[in-house]
Design a protein around this motif. Structure first.
Motif, PDB file in Angstrom:
ATOM      1  N   THR A 135      -5.730  -0.352  12.336  1.00 15.05           N
ATOM      2  CA  THR A 135      -5.377  -0.394  10.520  1.00 15.05           C
ATOM      3  C   THR A 135      -5.384   1.121  10.671  1.00 15.05           C
ATOM      4  O   THR A 135      -5.496   2.464  10.733  1.00 15.05           O
ATOM      5  N   TYR A 136      -5.159   1.298   9.099  1.00 15.56           N
ATOM      6  CA  TYR A 136      -4.972   3.242   8.529  1.00 15.56           C
ATOM      7  C   TYR A 136      -5.661   3.173   8.005  1.00 15.56           C
ATOM      8  O   TYR A 136      -6.713   2.681   6.888  1.00 15.56           O
ATOM      9  N   ILE A 137      -6.934   4.502   8.085  1.00 16.07           N
ATOM     10  CA  ILE A 137      -7.521   4.770   7.050  1.00 16.07           C
ATOM     11  C   ILE A 137      -7.005   5.838   5.666  1.00 16.07           C
ATOM     12  O   ILE A 137      -6.436   7.076   7.158  1.00 16.07           O
ATOM     13  N   ALA A 144      -5.508   8.076   9.087  1.00 17.78           N
ATOM     14  CA  ALA A 144      -5.711   7.939  10.197  1.00 17.78           C
ATOM     15  C   ALA A 144      -6.082   6.502  10.643  1.00 17.78           C
ATOM     16  O   ALA A 144      -5.738   5.442  10.052  1.00 17.78           O
ATOM     17  N   TYR A 145      -5.541   6.032  12.051  1.00 23.91           N
ATOM     18  CA  TYR A 145      -5.202   5.459  12.433  1.00 23.91           C
ATOM     19  C   TYR A 145      -6.142   4.879  13.774  1.00 23.91           C
ATOM     20  O   TYR A 145      -6.713   5.282  14.275  1.00 23.91           O
ATOM     21  N   LEU A 146      -6.442   3.514  13.766  1.00 26.63           N
ATOM     22  CA  LEU A 146      -7.814   2.709  14.200  1.00 26.63           C
ATOM     23  C   LEU A 146      -7.601   1.417  14.331  1.00 26.63           C
ATOM     24  O   LEU A 146      -6.604   1.009  13.821  1.00 26.63           O
ATOM     25  N   ASN A 221       2.547 -13.306  11.057  1.00 26.61           N
ATOM     26  CA  ASN A 221       1.785 -14.877  10.799  1.00 26.61           C
ATOM     27  C   ASN A 221      -0.003 -13.425  11.192  1.00 26.61           C
ATOM     28  O   ASN A 221      -0.386 -14.011  11.684  1.00 26.61           O
ATOM     29  N   CYS A 222      -0.478 -12.893  10.121  1.00 26.05           N
ATOM     30  CA  CYS A 222      -1.820 -12.515  10.013  1.00 26.05           C
ATOM     31  C   CYS A 222      -2.939 -13.488  10.718  1.00 26.05           C
ATOM     32  O   CYS A 222      -4.377 -13.180  10.758  1.00 26.05           O
ATOM     33  N   TRP A 223      -2.692 -14.442  10.293  1.00 19.50           N
ATOM     34  CA  TRP A 223      -3.932 -15.894   9.933  1.00 19.50           C
ATOM     35  C   TRP A 223      -3.820 -15.902  11.076  1.00 19.50           C
ATOM     36  O   TRP A 223      -5.119 -16.235  11.888  1.00 19.50           O
ATOM     37  N   ASP A 224      -3.090 -15.507  12.300  1.00 20.62           N
ATOM     38  CA  ASP A 224      -2.823 -15.494  14.282  1.00 20.62           C
ATOM     39  C   ASP A 224      -3.907 -14.743  14.816  1.00 20.62           C
ATOM     40  O   ASP A 224      -4.746 -15.055  15.657  1.00 20.62           O
ATOM     41  N   ASN A 225      -4.620 -13.304  13.387  1.00 17.24           N
ATOM     42  CA  ASN A 225      -5.676 -12.623  14.233  1.00 17.24           C
ATOM     43  C   ASN A 225      -6.479 -12.166  13.109  1.00 17.24           C
ATOM     44  O   ASN A 225      -7.009 -11.395  12.965  1.00 17.24           O
ATOM     45  N   ALA A 226      -7.388 -13.541  12.635  1.00 21.30           N
ATOM     46  CA  ALA A 226      -8.094 -13.613  11.157  1.00 21.30           C
ATOM     47  C   ALA A 226      -9.461 -12.619  11.752  1.00 21.30           C
ATOM     48  O   ALA A 226      -9.829 -12.226  10.715  1.00 21.30           O
ATOM     49  N   PHE A 231     -12.929  -8.105   9.962  1.00 19.59           N
ATOM     50  CA  PHE A 231     -13.811  -7.083  10.697  1.00 19.59           C
ATOM     51  C   PHE A 231     -13.156  -5.546   9.395  1.00 19.59           C
ATOM     52  O   PHE A 231     -13.511  -5.330   9.467  1.00 19.59           O
ATOM     53  N   PHE A 232     -11.668  -5.972   9.826  1.00 19.36           N
ATOM     54  CA  PHE A 232     -11.012  -4.557   8.978  1.00 19.36           C
ATOM     55  C   PHE A 232     -11.296  -4.552   7.608  1.00 19.36           C
ATOM     56  O   PHE A 232     -11.399  -3.464   6.714  1.00 19.36           O
ATOM     57  N   SER A 233     -11.325  -5.966   6.944  1.00 18.25           N
ATOM     58  CA  SER A 233     -11.814  -5.893   5.492  1.00 18.25           C
ATOM     59  C   SER A 233     -13.404  -5.133   5.923  1.00 18.25           C
ATOM     60  O   SER A 233     -13.726  -5.019   4.527  1.00 18.25           O
ATOM     61  N   ARG A 234     -14.182  -5.966   6.150  1.00 14.92           N
ATOM     62  CA  ARG A 234     -15.911  -5.462   6.017  1.00 14.92           C
ATOM     63  C   ARG A 234     -15.743  -3.952   5.694  1.00 14.92           C
ATOM     64  O   ARG A 234     -16.563  -2.839   5.626  1.00 14.92           O
TER      65      ARG A 234
END
Length: 289
Positions: A135-137, A144-146, A221-226, A231-234
């Motif tokens: 993900t990116y910040i 910044a990429y995480l 398909n982002c649901w395949d790694n939900a 976690f990134f959302s939190r």
């Protein structure tokens, strides 16, 4: 409750008008006022203070369900609904975002494909299934990429790497951190999306040389790694959006605090019975000892 509400606004509005607005008698209000605070009201006021203190201690990251678990384990009995009610009265709202839910894909379970995980985000033991993503910040200048690796058994973040560029080395560093800290046996599934970094020959060689089975989401398909998306959302809701780092170093410090000090060790995760990932894994190892 209406009498208490009137008392809380006594300095702002006329008592007579508020009694009319709330359809209560002024005599009844003064009678209630003269009798003093009841034991139930004292308990409520005490609990309100504890809730507010606990809410601040967890930096506004906990809503009613996690606060209720925290208070009950501290010896203060309370229900989720009651905590939610008192939080609403005190205008306490946790940092929150849209929940990220996944739905089992029947077709994926019936077909042999590169998606070995098939949206089954459960595991019987640590180091059976891992997931990874990037993900990116946003910073003042650029991003910044995480890259992160999570163990699906406990939802613990076991590897992560942050940099100002999204290269193969970013995910390799996160993977290496995870591998060095765990007891990996051949057959472990490591799931990711189909990003170019995860498809690189160097990364794939590292996995296969260690007996790890790579698994990838279907295209787009982002649901395949939900679990990873959740976690990134939190992370972003509970930390990034609130603290708004401006430099790479600030982003690193923020991520370190969230993952190593809060998420892994303290944060109660609903998928594992409102325990922290570290506590959940410790219980597993104690059972196996």
């Amino acid at each position: 409750m209406r009498y208490a509400y009137i008392r809380s606004l006594a300095g702002e509005y006329s008592i007579l008008k508020m009694c009319r607005w709330l359809a209560v008698s002024r005599a009844g209000y003064y009678k209630w006022l003269s009798r003093g605070t009841s034991e139930s009201e004292k308990r409520q006021q005490s609990l309100e203070k504890v809730i507010a203190t606990t809410f601040e201690r967890f930096k506004h990251r906990y809503g009613a369900p996690r606060l209720a678990v925290e208070l009950n384990e501290s010896g203060i009995p309370c229900s989720v609904n009651y905590v939610a009610k008192l939080m609403a009265q005190s205008s306490l709202r946790a940092r929150n975002g849209k929940g990220y839910k996944f739905f089992p894909n029947i077709q994926a379970r019936n077909h042999v494909s590169d998606n070995l995980l098939r949206r089954d985000f459960t595991a019987e033991r640590p180091d059976e299934k891992w997931v990874s993503d990037i993900t990116y910040i946003p910073l003042d200048k650029g991003f910044a990429y995480l890259a992160v690796v999570m163990d699906l058994y406990s939802r613990k973040i076991i590897g992560w790497s942050l940099d100002s560029t999204m290269t193969n080395q970013l995910i390799i560093d996160a993977f290496q951190m995870a591998y060095d800290s765990r007891q990996v046996k051949p057959g472990l599934i490591l799931h990711s999306d189909r990003g170019v970094q995860y498809r690189s020959g160097e990364y794939q060689h590292r996995l296969l040389s260690k007996g790890i089975r790579p698994s990838m989401s279907r295209k787009g398909n982002c649901w395949d790694n939900a679990a990873m998306e959740s976690f990134f959302s939190r992370l972003k809701v509970e930390s990034v959006y609130a603290d708004q780092p401006t430099t790479k170093q600030e982003a690193y410090s923020l991520v370190f605090e969230y993952i190593e000090l809060f998420y892994n060790r303290v944060r109660r995760h609903s998928a594992i019975g409102y325990k922290s990932p570290a506590e959940y894994e410790q219980e597993y190892h104690e059972k196996c000892a």
